[in-house]
Design a protein around this motif. Structure first.
Motif, PDB file in Angstrom:
ATOM      1  N   ALA A 257      24.042  44.003  52.276  1.00 55.46           N
ATOM      2  CA  ALA A 257      22.898  44.520  51.904  1.00 55.46           C
ATOM      3  C   ALA A 257      22.628  45.506  53.133  1.00 55.46           C
ATOM      4  CB  ALA A 257      22.015  43.493  52.429  1.00 55.46           C
ATOM      5  N   LYS A 258      23.130  45.429  54.326  1.00 57.06           N
ATOM      6  CA  LYS A 258      22.918  46.587  55.503  1.00 57.06           C
ATOM      7  C   LYS A 258      23.557  47.756  55.100  1.00 57.06           C
ATOM      8  CE  LYS A 258      23.142  47.407  60.551  1.00 57.06           C
ATOM      9  NZ  LYS A 258      23.484  46.788  61.656  1.00 57.06           N
ATOM     10  N   ARG A 259      24.938  47.428  54.658  1.00 56.19           N
ATOM     11  CA  ARG A 259      26.004  48.707  54.500  1.00 56.19           C
ATOM     12  C   ARG A 259      25.232  49.569  53.209  1.00 56.19           C
ATOM     13  NH1 ARG A 259      30.824  48.108  57.084  1.00 56.19           N
ATOM     14  NH2 ARG A 259      31.942  49.284  55.395  1.00 56.19           N
ATOM     15  N   MET A 260      24.685  48.983  52.312  1.00 60.56           N
ATOM     16  CA  MET A 260      24.349  49.214  51.082  1.00 60.56           C
ATOM     17  C   MET A 260      23.075  50.199  51.578  1.00 60.56           C
ATOM     18  SD  MET A 260      25.783  48.678  48.174  1.00 60.56           S
ATOM     19  CE  MET A 260      24.429  48.808  46.626  1.00 60.56           C
ATOM     20  N   ILE A 261      21.920  49.612  52.541  1.00 62.68           N
ATOM     21  CA  ILE A 261      20.707  50.355  52.712  1.00 62.68           C
ATOM     22  C   ILE A 261      21.360  51.498  53.596  1.00 62.68           C
ATOM     23  CG2 ILE A 261      18.989  50.195  54.636  1.00 62.68           C
ATOM     24  CD1 ILE A 261      18.576  47.342  53.689  1.00 62.68           C
ATOM     25  N   MET A 262      22.171  51.364  54.573  1.00 61.03           N
ATOM     26  CA  MET A 262      22.728  52.381  55.272  1.00 61.03           C
ATOM     27  C   MET A 262      23.340  53.720  54.461  1.00 61.03           C
ATOM     28  SD  MET A 262      21.636  51.921  58.197  1.00 61.03           S
ATOM     29  CE  MET A 262      22.692  53.509  58.773  1.00 61.03           C
ATOM     30  N   ALA A 263      23.828  53.209  53.316  1.00 61.68           N
ATOM     31  CA  ALA A 263      24.376  54.315  52.488  1.00 61.68           C
ATOM     32  C   ALA A 263      23.485  54.887  51.522  1.00 61.68           C
ATOM     33  CB  ALA A 263      25.296  53.644  51.465  1.00 61.68           C
ATOM     34  N   GLY A 264      22.168  54.641  51.740  1.00 61.69           N
ATOM     35  CA  GLY A 264      20.963  55.041  51.162  1.00 61.69           C
ATOM     36  C   GLY A 264      20.530  54.498  49.997  1.00 61.69           C
ATOM     37  N   VAL A 265      20.850  53.452  49.412  1.00 58.41           N
ATOM     38  CA  VAL A 265      20.458  52.740  48.338  1.00 58.41           C
ATOM     39  C   VAL A 265      18.938  52.175  48.533  1.00 58.41           C
ATOM     40  CG1 VAL A 265      20.737  50.285  48.966  1.00 58.41           C
ATOM     41  CG2 VAL A 265      20.946  51.035  46.622  1.00 58.41           C
ATOM     42  N   ASP A 266      18.356  52.541  47.433  1.00 55.86           N
ATOM     43  CA  ASP A 266      16.704  52.160  47.583  1.00 55.86           C
ATOM     44  C   ASP A 266      16.439  50.523  47.394  1.00 55.86           C
ATOM     45  OD1 ASP A 266      15.762  51.172  44.533  1.00 55.86           O
ATOM     46  OD2 ASP A 266      17.299  53.026  44.190  1.00 55.86           O
ATOM     47  N   ALA A 267      15.303  50.344  47.791  1.00 54.43           N
ATOM     48  CA  ALA A 267      15.002  48.734  47.934  1.00 54.43           C
ATOM     49  C   ALA A 267      15.080  48.057  46.578  1.00 54.43           C
ATOM     50  CB  ALA A 267      13.620  48.540  48.438  1.00 54.43           C
ATOM     51  N   PHE A 268      14.361  48.867  45.593  1.00 57.04           N
ATOM     52  CA  PHE A 268      14.505  48.237  44.160  1.00 57.04           C
ATOM     53  C   PHE A 268      15.989  47.857  43.455  1.00 57.04           C
ATOM     54  CE2 PHE A 268      14.309  48.334  39.412  1.00 57.04           C
ATOM     55  CZ  PHE A 268      13.323  47.290  39.366  1.00 57.04           C
ATOM     56  N   THR A 269      16.558  48.797  43.891  1.00 54.32           N
ATOM     57  CA  THR A 269      18.116  48.656  43.373  1.00 54.32           C
ATOM     58  C   THR A 269      18.767  47.530  44.136  1.00 54.32           C
ATOM     59  OG1 THR A 269      18.399  51.180  42.777  1.00 54.32           O
ATOM     60  CG2 THR A 269      20.245  49.986  43.185  1.00 54.32           C
ATOM     61  N   LEU A 270      18.758  47.597  45.472  1.00 57.86           N
ATOM     62  CA  LEU A 270      19.186  46.643  46.194  1.00 57.86           C
ATOM     63  C   LEU A 270      18.514  45.248  45.619  1.00 57.86           C
ATOM     64  CD1 LEU A 270      20.983  45.655  48.515  1.00 57.86           C
ATOM     65  CD2 LEU A 270      19.029  45.997  49.968  1.00 57.86           C
ATOM     66  N   MET A 271      17.501  44.990  45.519  1.00 58.18           N
ATOM     67  CA  MET A 271      16.766  43.766  44.991  1.00 58.18           C
ATOM     68  C   MET A 271      17.391  43.188  43.693  1.00 58.18           C
ATOM     69  SD  MET A 271      12.772  43.151  43.882  1.00 58.18           S
ATOM     70  CE  MET A 271      13.280  43.766  42.259  1.00 58.18           C
ATOM     71  N   THR A 272      17.645  44.113  42.665  1.00 59.51           N
ATOM     72  CA  THR A 272      18.412  44.152  41.611  1.00 59.51           C
ATOM     73  C   THR A 272      19.724  43.463  41.859  1.00 59.51           C
ATOM     74  OG1 THR A 272      16.974  45.519  40.520  1.00 59.51           O
ATOM     75  CG2 THR A 272      18.980  44.601  39.216  1.00 59.51           C
ATOM     76  N   ILE A 273      20.542  44.286  42.603  1.00 56.17           N
ATOM     77  CA  ILE A 273      21.820  44.036  42.853  1.00 56.17           C
ATOM     78  C   ILE A 273      21.979  42.403  43.288  1.00 56.17           C
ATOM     79  CG2 ILE A 273      24.120  44.285  44.110  1.00 56.17           C
ATOM     80  CD1 ILE A 273      23.369  47.323  43.929  1.00 56.17           C
ATOM     81  N   GLY A 275      20.143  40.010  43.312  1.00 53.98           N
ATOM     82  CA  GLY A 275      19.295  38.847  42.463  1.00 53.98           C
ATOM     83  C   GLY A 275      18.035  38.321  43.246  1.00 53.98           C
ATOM     84  N   HIS A 276      17.377  39.029  43.843  1.00 55.46           N
ATOM     85  CA  HIS A 276      16.103  38.728  44.614  1.00 55.46           C
ATOM     86  C   HIS A 276      14.924  38.554  43.535  1.00 55.46           C
ATOM     87  CE1 HIS A 276      17.251  40.159  48.821  1.00 55.46           C
ATOM     88  NE2 HIS A 276      18.043  38.742  48.396  1.00 55.46           N
ATOM     89  N   SER A 277      14.157  37.506  43.411  1.00 55.28           N
ATOM     90  CA  SER A 277      13.189  37.395  42.452  1.00 55.28           C
ATOM     91  C   SER A 277      11.829  38.229  42.779  1.00 55.28           C
ATOM     92  CB  SER A 277      12.456  35.878  42.459  1.00 55.28           C
ATOM     93  OG  SER A 277      13.633  34.929  42.090  1.00 55.28           O
ATOM     94  N   ASP A 278      11.781  38.443  43.993  1.00 50.65           N
ATOM     95  CA  ASP A 278      10.667  39.518  44.543  1.00 50.65           C
ATOM     96  C   ASP A 278      11.092  40.305  45.555  1.00 50.65           C
ATOM     97  OD1 ASP A 278       9.793  38.426  47.020  1.00 50.65           O
ATOM     98  OD2 ASP A 278       9.217  36.878  45.972  1.00 50.65           O
ATOM     99  N   MET A 279      10.698  41.602  46.068  1.00 48.31           N
ATOM    100  CA  MET A 279      10.731  42.427  46.967  1.00 48.31           C
ATOM    101  C   MET A 279      10.708  41.885  48.564  1.00 48.31           C
ATOM    102  SD  MET A 279      12.127  45.565  46.797  1.00 48.31           S
ATOM    103  CE  MET A 279      11.151  46.450  45.330  1.00 48.31           C
ATOM    104  N   THR A 280      10.220  40.512  48.721  1.00 53.01           N
ATOM    105  CA  THR A 280       9.729  40.116  50.030  1.00 53.01           C
ATOM    106  C   THR A 280      11.050  40.243  50.938  1.00 53.01           C
ATOM    107  OG1 THR A 280       8.101  38.639  49.034  1.00 53.01           O
ATOM    108  CG2 THR A 280       8.794  38.257  51.426  1.00 53.01           C
ATOM    109  N   ILE A 281      12.295  39.631  50.471  1.00 49.04           N
ATOM    110  CA  ILE A 281      13.302  39.539  51.399  1.00 49.04           C
ATOM    111  C   ILE A 281      14.061  41.011  51.358  1.00 49.04           C
ATOM    112  CG2 ILE A 281      15.592  38.358  51.410  1.00 49.04           C
ATOM    113  CD1 ILE A 281      14.473  36.066  50.057  1.00 49.04           C
TER     114      ILE A 281
END
Length: 308
Positions: A257-273, A275-281
């Motif tokens: 998750a950290k490496r994806m964020i550092m690479a510039g991925v947006d929160a919604f895409t990361l949530m989908t990858i 498998g989070h049910s909502d954006m909280t985590i």
């Protein structure tokens, strides 16, 4: 004539047959099965109800808000805040169900909130630690070692949960993606593989060969690999590599998750990858690694390089 008035609350309680804990559990778990909750979730409820009954001197169905508050006070002497909150979530689900189905008159959890807890830093592995872990695993030169290296790459590349990884079957691997079927929220999703992991999986499947189980990852007896075995082995690798951080499937998920964020991925895409049910985590991940993002902004900000 004196008997025509409406019954009092006390008289109504006498008439209404009180439900026992045993009956309440039977109805609650029947509802869990009808909702197709995961076996692990049902087991979690059973464990928490059993633990709560040890601290309460009456039937759970007879508890009031004051009883739950007393349970919390007793629990604070015995366990961590996160453990207490885990129990409160289970009790909330139980009492919400009973109250909604009119099996109890009052919901003792209605005004009970989870305890505030400090947000702990989430540990992740850096490049040097990941490389050291791979080097340690490769020393074995065995099928088990090659399997574990493949598992590590899948964890770091996709961020799948341990329960999801052990549920993967050979046919779920499709070129550069894996279909994740055994998910926490019951919604199947697709995770994608880098070229490195894709080629590693191809080699692993070739070496794995045809065995009786369809599960992708197998043990030395060619049977389905169990979650505990994976946890134990990576804990051992972490010790052998002298890594002071916790080395576990969940650490790999956080690292991804950290490496994806550092690479510039947006929160919604990361949530989908993930498998989070909502954006909280997902938002918590973003907030935790804010300083790193700040550094990245300084390095790649939209105005960088402009002569203004």
């Amino acid at each position: 004539m004196g008997r025509r008035k409406e019954l009092t609350e006390e008289e109504l309680k006498i008439i209404k047959k009180a439900i026992s804990d045993e009956e309440a559990f039977e109805k609650f778990f029947r509802n869990c099965y009808l909702k197709n909750l995961r076996p692990a979730t049902i087991e979690y409820y059973k464990n928490e109800f059993h633990g709560a009954k040890k601290l309460i001197s009456k039937e759970l169905v007879e508890c009031s808000q004051k009883d739950i508050e007393e349970l919390i006070l007793q629990s604070k002497k015995l366990m961590k805040v996160t453990t207490i909150n885990t129990r409160l979530r289970a009790l909330r689900a139980f009492y919400n169900y009973l109250y909604k189905d009119n099996l109890i008159d009052n919901n003792p959890m209605k005004n009970i909130k989870l305890l505030r807890d400090r947000q702990k830093t989430i540990e992740t592995l850096d490049n040097k630690e990941i490389e050291l872990l791979v080097k340690t695993i490769r020393k074995q030169k065995t099928f088990i070692g090659f399997r574990d290296e493949t598992i590590l790459l899948v964890f770091l590349d996709t961020g799948v949960r341990l329960s999801e990884l052990v549920g993967i079957e050979v046919d779920d691997v499709r070129d550069n993606k894996i279909i994740i079927r055994r998910t926490k929220n019951l919604f199947e999703r697709v995770v994608y593989l880098s070229d490195t992991t894709k080629e590693q999986l191809k080699r692993y499947i070739t070496i794995r060969g045809n065995v009786e189980t369809n599960k992708l990852f197998i043990n030395h007896d060619e049977n389905e690999l169990k979650p505990h075995s994976i946890q134990t082995r990576f804990y051992k690798y972490g010790n052998e590599a002298n890594i002071t951080k916790r080395v576990s499937p969940h650490t790999f998920r956080h690292t991804m998750a950290k490496r994806m964020i550092m690479a510039g991925v947006d929160a919604f895409t990361l949530m989908t990858i993930l498998g989070h049910s909502d954006m909280t985590i997902t938002k918590r991940y973003v907030n935790l690694w804010g300083p790193d993002i700040e550094q990245k902004h300084k390095q790649y900000g939209a105005l960088k390089g402009l002569k203004l």
